[in-house]
Design a protein around this motif. Structure first.
Motif, PDB file in Angstrom:
ATOM      1  N   GLU A  69       0.823  -1.222   0.000  1.00  0.00           N
ATOM      2  CA  GLU A  69       0.000   0.000   0.000  1.00  0.00           C
ATOM      3  C   GLU A  69       0.850   1.263   0.000  1.00  0.00           C
ATOM      4  O   GLU A  69       0.364   2.332  -0.347  1.00  0.00           O
ATOM      5  N   ARG A  70       2.145   1.129   0.341  1.00  0.00           N
ATOM      6  CA  ARG A  70       3.058   2.269   0.349  1.00  0.00           C
ATOM      7  C   ARG A  70       3.993   2.249  -0.850  1.00  0.00           C
ATOM      8  O   ARG A  70       4.936   3.025  -0.912  1.00  0.00           O
ATOM      9  N   GLY A  71       3.746   1.329  -1.796  1.00  0.00           N
ATOM     10  CA  GLY A  71       4.540   1.284  -3.018  1.00  0.00           C
ATOM     11  C   GLY A  71       5.641   0.244  -3.035  1.00  0.00           C
ATOM     12  O   GLY A  71       6.367   0.134  -4.015  1.00  0.00           O
ATOM     13  N   MET A  72       5.782  -0.539  -1.959  1.00  0.00           N
ATOM     14  CA  MET A  72       6.820  -1.569  -1.908  1.00  0.00           C
ATOM     15  C   MET A  72       6.165  -2.923  -2.120  1.00  0.00           C
ATOM     16  O   MET A  72       5.681  -3.553  -1.185  1.00  0.00           O
ATOM     17  N   GLY A  73       6.109  -3.354  -3.359  1.00  0.00           N
ATOM     18  CA  GLY A  73       5.481  -4.622  -3.681  1.00  0.00           C
ATOM     19  C   GLY A  73       6.353  -5.807  -3.308  1.00  0.00           C
ATOM     20  O   GLY A  73       7.501  -5.650  -2.895  1.00  0.00           O
ATOM     21  N   SER A  74       5.828  -6.988  -3.464  1.00  0.00           N
ATOM     22  CA  SER A  74       6.544  -8.222  -3.172  1.00  0.00           C
ATOM     23  C   SER A  74       7.575  -8.503  -4.259  1.00  0.00           C
ATOM     24  O   SER A  74       7.325  -8.286  -5.442  1.00  0.00           O
ATOM     25  N   PHE A  75       8.711  -9.023  -3.840  1.00  0.00           N
ATOM     26  CA  PHE A  75       9.753  -9.468  -4.761  1.00  0.00           C
ATOM     27  C   PHE A  75       9.873 -10.991  -4.752  1.00  0.00           C
ATOM     28  O   PHE A  75      10.895 -11.544  -5.150  1.00  0.00           O
ATOM     29  N   ALA A  76       8.822 -11.675  -4.304  1.00  0.00           N
ATOM     30  CA  ALA A  76       8.850 -13.132  -4.180  1.00  0.00           C
ATOM     31  C   ALA A  76       9.093 -13.831  -5.514  1.00  0.00           C
ATOM     32  O   ALA A  76       9.672 -14.913  -5.544  1.00  0.00           O
ATOM     33  N   LYS A  77       8.685 -13.238  -6.631  1.00  0.00           N
ATOM     34  CA  LYS A  77       8.916 -13.851  -7.939  1.00  0.00           C
ATOM     35  C   LYS A  77      10.372 -13.713  -8.380  1.00  0.00           C
ATOM     36  O   LYS A  77      10.857 -14.503  -9.175  1.00  0.00           O
ATOM     37  N   GLU A  78      11.052 -12.688  -7.866  1.00  0.00           N
ATOM     38  CA  GLU A  78      12.433 -12.419  -8.267  1.00  0.00           C
ATOM     39  C   GLU A  78      13.452 -12.946  -7.272  1.00  0.00           C
ATOM     40  O   GLU A  78      14.604 -13.193  -7.638  1.00  0.00           O
ATOM     41  N   LEU A  79      13.072 -13.072  -5.995  1.00  0.00           N
ATOM     42  CA  LEU A  79      14.014 -13.436  -4.940  1.00  0.00           C
ATOM     43  C   LEU A  79      13.581 -14.692  -4.207  1.00  0.00           C
ATOM     44  O   LEU A  79      12.394 -14.879  -3.936  1.00  0.00           O
ATOM     45  N   GLN A  80      14.544 -15.502  -3.881  1.00  0.00           N
ATOM     46  CA  GLN A  80      14.333 -16.649  -3.007  1.00  0.00           C
ATOM     47  C   GLN A  80      14.548 -16.177  -1.563  1.00  0.00           C
ATOM     48  O   GLN A  80      15.175 -15.137  -1.340  1.00  0.00           O
TER      49      GLN A  80
END
Length: 78
Positions: free
Chosen positions: A35-46
């Protein structure tokens, strides 16, 4: 080198999220601040990548502290 280039982004070297891996992962991998602009990086990072990112940020925070508490300024162009 981890220096904050703009005041519109948070300075991650002073973030309380660095205190423990679980809250850091909640933001980086689970989108806990989407909600503050920091989305998930789960697809890019383990998960181990997130550990390394946090370790890097902690090392930069410690280097900045050792240098008198200020982030080094980028070199002027030649």
């Amino acid at each position: 080198n981890g220096v904050q280039g703009s005041t519109s982004f948070p300075n991650l070297t002073v973030s309380p999220l660095l205190w423990a891996q679980e809250p850091f992962d909640a933001v980086v991998l689970s989108g806990g601040r989407a909600e503050r602009g920091m989305g998930s990086f789960a697809k890019e990072l383990q998960p181990e990548d997130s550990v390394h990112v946090r370790e890097y940020l902690i090392s930069r925070a410690n280097a900045i502290k050792a240098g008198g508490g200020r982030a080094p300024q980028p070199a002027a162009p030649p």
